[in-house]
Write a protein that holds these residues in place. Structure first.
Motif, PDB file in Angstrom:
ATOM      1  N   GLN A 164       3.268   1.974  -6.866  1.00 20.66           N
ATOM      2  CA  GLN A 164       3.156   3.384  -7.223  1.00 20.66           C
ATOM      3  C   GLN A 164       4.073   4.264  -6.368  1.00 20.66           C
ATOM      4  N   CYS A 165       4.446   3.779  -5.199  1.00 18.31           N
ATOM      5  CA  CYS A 165       5.271   4.582  -4.291  1.00 18.31           C
ATOM      6  C   CYS A 165       6.764   4.285  -4.416  1.00 18.31           C
ATOM      7  N   LEU A 166       7.140   3.298  -5.205  1.00 20.12           N
ATOM      8  CA  LEU A 166       8.564   2.938  -5.323  1.00 20.12           C
ATOM      9  C   LEU A 166       9.363   4.084  -5.931  1.00 20.12           C
ATOM     10  N   GLU A 167      10.638   4.141  -5.570  1.00 22.69           N
ATOM     11  CA  GLU A 167      11.563   5.101  -6.171  1.00 22.69           C
ATOM     12  C   GLU A 167      12.750   4.332  -6.727  1.00 22.69           C
ATOM     13  N   TYR A 168      13.083   4.648  -7.946  1.00 21.97           N
ATOM     14  CA  TYR A 168      14.154   3.938  -8.628  1.00 21.97           C
ATOM     15  C   TYR A 168      15.454   3.954  -7.809  1.00 21.97           C
ATOM     16  N   ALA A 169      15.760   5.112  -7.243  1.00 23.48           N
ATOM     17  CA  ALA A 169      17.080   5.288  -6.630  1.00 23.48           C
ATOM     18  C   ALA A 169      17.160   4.766  -5.195  1.00 23.48           C
ATOM     19  N   ASN A 170      16.031   4.413  -4.599  1.00 24.39           N
ATOM     20  CA  ASN A 170      16.037   4.208  -3.149  1.00 24.39           C
ATOM     21  C   ASN A 170      15.400   2.900  -2.705  1.00 24.39           C
ATOM     22  N   PRO A 171      16.178   2.061  -1.981  1.00 25.24           N
ATOM     23  CA  PRO A 171      15.623   0.799  -1.491  1.00 25.24           C
ATOM     24  C   PRO A 171      14.568   1.026  -0.402  1.00 25.24           C
ATOM     25  N   LEU A 172      13.724   0.038  -0.216  1.00 21.04           N
ATOM     26  CA  LEU A 172      12.698   0.116   0.824  1.00 21.04           C
ATOM     27  C   LEU A 172      13.263  -0.319   2.164  1.00 21.04           C
ATOM     28  N   GLU A 173      12.852   0.366   3.213  1.00 23.14           N
ATOM     29  CA  GLU A 173      13.161  -0.109   4.568  1.00 23.14           C
ATOM     30  C   GLU A 173      12.100  -1.113   4.993  1.00 23.14           C
ATOM     31  N   LYS A 174      10.854  -0.766   4.736  1.00 23.52           N
ATOM     32  CA  LYS A 174       9.773  -1.729   4.972  1.00 23.52           C
ATOM     33  C   LYS A 174       8.530  -1.287   4.226  1.00 23.52           C
ATOM     34  N   ILE A 175       7.559  -2.189   4.160  1.00 24.62           N
ATOM     35  CA  ILE A 175       6.249  -1.823   3.621  1.00 24.62           C
ATOM     36  C   ILE A 175       5.205  -2.015   4.708  1.00 24.62           C
ATOM     37  N   ILE A 176       4.146  -1.253   4.601  1.00 17.94           N
ATOM     38  CA  ILE A 176       3.030  -1.363   5.528  1.00 17.94           C
ATOM     39  C   ILE A 176       1.793  -1.684   4.696  1.00 17.94           C
ATOM     40  N   LEU A 177       1.403  -2.955   4.723  1.00 16.22           N
ATOM     41  CA  LEU A 177       0.221  -3.407   3.981  1.00 16.22           C
ATOM     42  C   LEU A 177      -1.003  -3.084   4.812  1.00 16.22           C
ATOM     43  N   GLN A 255       8.097   2.570   3.437  1.00 15.93           N
ATOM     44  CA  GLN A 255       8.990   3.391   4.258  1.00 15.93           C
ATOM     45  C   GLN A 255      10.402   3.253   3.705  1.00 15.93           C
ATOM     46  N   PHE A 256      11.048   4.389   3.454  1.00 16.63           N
ATOM     47  CA  PHE A 256      12.407   4.384   2.932  1.00 16.63           C
ATOM     48  C   PHE A 256      13.412   4.441   4.082  1.00 16.63           C
ATOM     49  N   ARG A 257      14.679   4.311   3.736  1.00 22.20           N
ATOM     50  CA  ARG A 257      15.674   4.202   4.810  1.00 22.20           C
ATOM     51  C   ARG A 257      15.954   5.507   5.523  1.00 22.20           C
ATOM     52  N   ASP A 258      15.436   6.626   4.978  1.00 19.74           N
ATOM     53  CA  ASP A 258      15.546   7.872   5.742  1.00 19.74           C
ATOM     54  C   ASP A 258      14.383   8.025   6.724  1.00 19.74           C
ATOM     55  N   GLY A 259      13.456   7.083   6.690  1.00 18.23           N
ATOM     56  CA  GLY A 259      12.306   7.139   7.597  1.00 18.23           C
ATOM     57  C   GLY A 259      11.060   7.707   6.951  1.00 18.23           C
ATOM     58  N   SER A 260      11.201   8.256   5.746  1.00 15.91           N
ATOM     59  CA  SER A 260      10.054   8.850   5.063  1.00 15.91           C
ATOM     60  C   SER A 260       9.075   7.764   4.627  1.00 15.91           C
ATOM     61  N   ILE A 261       7.799   8.033   4.834  1.00 15.31           N
ATOM     62  CA  ILE A 261       6.739   7.097   4.448  1.00 15.31           C
ATOM     63  C   ILE A 261       5.946   7.689   3.298  1.00 15.31           C
ATOM     64  N   LYS A 262       5.690   6.879   2.298  1.00 14.56           N
ATOM     65  CA  LYS A 262       4.809   7.296   1.213  1.00 14.56           C
ATOM     66  C   LYS A 262       3.630   6.341   1.128  1.00 14.56           C
ATOM     67  N   ALA A 263       2.462   6.894   0.852  1.00 15.48           N
ATOM     68  CA  ALA A 263       1.237   6.099   0.797  1.00 15.48           C
ATOM     69  C   ALA A 263       0.506   6.413  -0.486  1.00 15.48           C
ATOM     70  N   GLN A 264      -0.276   5.442  -0.944  1.00 13.53           N
ATOM     71  CA  GLN A 264      -1.178   5.707  -2.055  1.00 13.53           C
ATOM     72  C   GLN A 264      -2.595   5.601  -1.510  1.00 13.53           C
ATOM     73  N   LEU A 265      -3.419   6.574  -1.877  1.00 14.58           N
ATOM     74  CA  LEU A 265      -4.772   6.664  -1.343  1.00 14.58           C
ATOM     75  C   LEU A 265      -5.781   6.751  -2.484  1.00 14.58           C
ATOM     76  N   GLY A 266      -7.015   6.423  -2.169  1.00 18.73           N
ATOM     77  CA  GLY A 266      -8.091   6.594  -3.139  1.00 18.73           C
ATOM     78  C   GLY A 266      -9.339   5.909  -2.641  1.00 18.73           C
ATOM     79  N   LEU A 267     -10.421   6.103  -3.372  1.00 21.48           N
ATOM     80  CA  LEU A 267     -11.635   5.364  -3.075  1.00 21.48           C
ATOM     81  C   LEU A 267     -11.379   3.900  -3.395  1.00 21.48           C
ATOM     82  N   PRO A 268     -12.081   2.985  -2.715  1.00 16.99           N
ATOM     83  CA  PRO A 268     -11.908   1.569  -3.052  1.00 16.99           C
ATOM     84  C   PRO A 268     -12.465   1.319  -4.449  1.00 16.99           C
ATOM     85  N   ASP A 269     -11.615   1.173  -5.434  1.00 16.48           N
ATOM     86  CA  ASP A 269     -12.027   0.984  -6.823  1.00 16.48           C
ATOM     87  C   ASP A 269     -10.905   0.245  -7.534  1.00 16.48           C
TER      88      ASP A 269
END
Lengths: 391, 391
Positions: A164-177, A255-269
């Motif tokens: 849900q956090c992916l961006e078409y134009a931008n590769p990932l620097e890393k993911i935080i599971l 985390q994208f290569r500019d350092g920006s982090i995006k997260a998805q949140l919600g109740l556990p469901d």
């Protein structure tokens, strides 16, 4: 495939419809009759629940893996226009049925691999809830999906969050599971030695099947998710970080290569990631309870303790070594969890068993499908022999 | 515009280059010479810093708003091939210069409106750091931007966070704007009565100019961000929620109609949202410090106390009433902050002054540009008269 056409009602096959994900998927589907129809349901042994589901959702086809239950299934559904089959081969064949748009792979363990491969070859989108498939044979799955132009849509809440956090134009620097840390997060190594089955089966945040609940308690599940993420998102091992987050509100981050982090949140469901996999890239309106973030006292994040949760460390090792090593790890773990559930080994001995098997099994750098099958069987034999020596 | 062409070097005009955002924008630009060039710099009064910047970044044009400083500027830059102008009109004209791709509006207060309008009319993308522009005249800005097919790219960290979380295919259910709560989050109403200028100027998480720091302490800034968000993202008032988050790590969140929440996180650093506004939809590689979420003890979220922070409540009122009410609020607040910085009124009296002005000023349901100008001036007169009565 008609995934772009909103007027087309998507035909869904659910492999493992009587499990936790399968039953929730049926609820999701029944909430959106204008979007989805159940085309096929398959189950392993739970014939009575499968019968109930077949009566309620009226699929075209039902399959029971255990052929012993075929007479009972036939008898119960004899008045309905439903095709009835039994056996593992039937499950694989059903995946190829023409009208199916999406195959939701919600069965447990290694058994998910073959039907998933068949579904991909038949051009079906895969809503992937059977992580072992990617753990064992991610490279083959990816190649095949690429060849057949098939989408692999993650259902696991963590991988859905990343998706849900992916961006078409931008590769990932890393993911935080994120990982809840399970029921034993605060246990000492000494306390872990004596934890029993009943304790391990009580997960603080999620209600799931027995196998995955034990895997969560041992953090093996998170280890598998690490390997799954590597293949799903095309990452190098060093791009994957695991963080313990006991509240299970942040389902994972990128985390994208500019350092920006995006997260998805919600109740556990799980219904939300199931729905998203079935409707991507669209989101349907739901009436699921909303998260009120001010009702959560605080969100905490800590590094996992790899000395206490050796299974997680072993998963990183298996990922680094590559080849058939994740397959060996998965097979040994299926034996280990089964043994733990039958009180044959202690909680921490599961890691010993995995380590032993990874050490003894033959390493193959570039396995093909047959090699995976052989590795899986060899690893199970080695693990079984280890167990037999113990008793 | 050549924003899609990666070989084109973008020409940037910075309005308010000597302020906090302006100076950071210059750092960002100088870190990526292959992407950006400084075309024009403008400042209000800080002529010496403007001279330094002009020498370092070699723009085509510099403008000082205060004409008194024109001789000094000319003298200092006489050996450089830089065009030099002075006065508010010159700033507006410079915005229209042919080669400019993006105008970064980083000046303080209402003065940002006219140049922003001119830049939009000239077809320039707007990197919006002057929130008062949207607060006062969001409707006009949106109409004009739509007409001239111009992108309004948010620079505020909260709005950038939301912008980063948007999905093309999916409308927003609501947004959750995070607020640090400022230095007085834990103060009682009684304690707030006597807080002085020095206390209010100490923000816990962000180093900014005096006006915005006071606005942060009073939560007026968050109120303006609420109104800004309404226009930037086309929201109804009830779709905007403010949540106090003292750690300023989650920069804001969005909620989609399936209930899924997405958040953007990072260390408090304005360079990242500035860069994103200048490169959207691409992200450039940076070497900014990365957030290690396990180093943050915990993330907390609480509802804002609207009895203590009346300015925030007044902003919601102004947004609900619409028309010129946000313009009135903004004008009264500029007078109030100035008075507070000069020890003419107490901290909580700022809210009294705003409420009084909102009550007395003429309400106009559908103001045009001239009506905004008149409202702004009338509100300042009313606020000034209130102050004069006090002393």
């Amino acid at each position: 495939m008609n995934s772009g056409n909103t007027e087309h009602i998507k035909q869904i096959a659910i492999l493992g419809s009587t499990g936790s994900i399968g039953t929730q998927a049926l609820e999701v589907i029944s909430e959106h009759p204008e979007e989805f129809q159940v085309y096929a349901l398959t189950a392993n042994n739970q014939v009575e629940l499968l019968i109930k589901q077949a009566k309620k959702y009226q699929p075209e086809i039902v399959v029971i893996a255990n052929t012993d239950y075929l007479p009972r299934l036939r008898e119960a559904l004899k008045d309905l226009p439903i095709k009835i089959y039994a056996g593992a081969d039937a499950i694989e064949q059903v995946c190829e049925s023409g009208p199916i748009d999406i195959v939701l792979t919600a069965m447990v363990g290694y058994s998910g691999l073959r039907p998933t491969l068949r579904a991909i070859k038949a051009g079906k989108s895969i809503a992937l809830a059977n992580k072992e498939t990617m753990v064992v044979a991610g490279e083959i799955i990816n190649e095949l999906a690429h060849k057949h132009q098939v989408a692999i849509l993650p259902v696991d809440s963590e991988h859905s969050a990343i998706f849900q956090c992916l961006e078409y134009a931008n590769p990932l620097e890393k993911i935080i599971l994120t990982a809840s840390g399970g029921p034993f997060r605060k246990f000492s190594l000494e306390e872990l030695r004596t934890v029993g089955r009943e304790q391990a089966l009580k997960h603080p945040n999620w209600a799931m099947g027995a196998k995955i609940t034990i895997d969560s308690a041992s953090m093996m599940n998170k280890g598998f998710e690490v390997i799954e993420a590597k293949w799903l998102f095309g990452l190098r091992p060093e791009q994957i970080e695991v963080v313990v987050h006991p509240q299970s509100i942040v389902h994972s981050m990128v985390q994208f290569r500019d350092g920006s982090i995006k997260a998805q949140l919600g109740l556990p469901d799980m219904k939300l990631p199931i729905l998203y996999a079935l409707t991507y890239p669209r989101r349907l309106e739901t009436h699921y309870p909303r998260l009120d973030i001010t009702q959560i006292a605080s969100l905490e994040f800590e590094k996992p303790d790899l000395k206490k949760f050796r299974n997680l460390a072993l998963a990183f090792t298996a990922m680094d070594e590559g080849g058939n090593m994740p397959c060996i790890l998965n097979a040994a773990n299926e034996v280990a969890v089964e043994a733990f559930l039958h009180d044959r080994i202690a909680f921490l001995q599961m890691s010993d068993l995995l380590e032993y098997t990874m050490d003894k099994a033959e390493f193959i750098k570039r396995p093909d499908y047959e090699a995976y099958t052989c590795s899986d069987q060899q690893a199970r034999r080695i693990a079984q022999a280890y167990l037999d020596k113990l008793s």
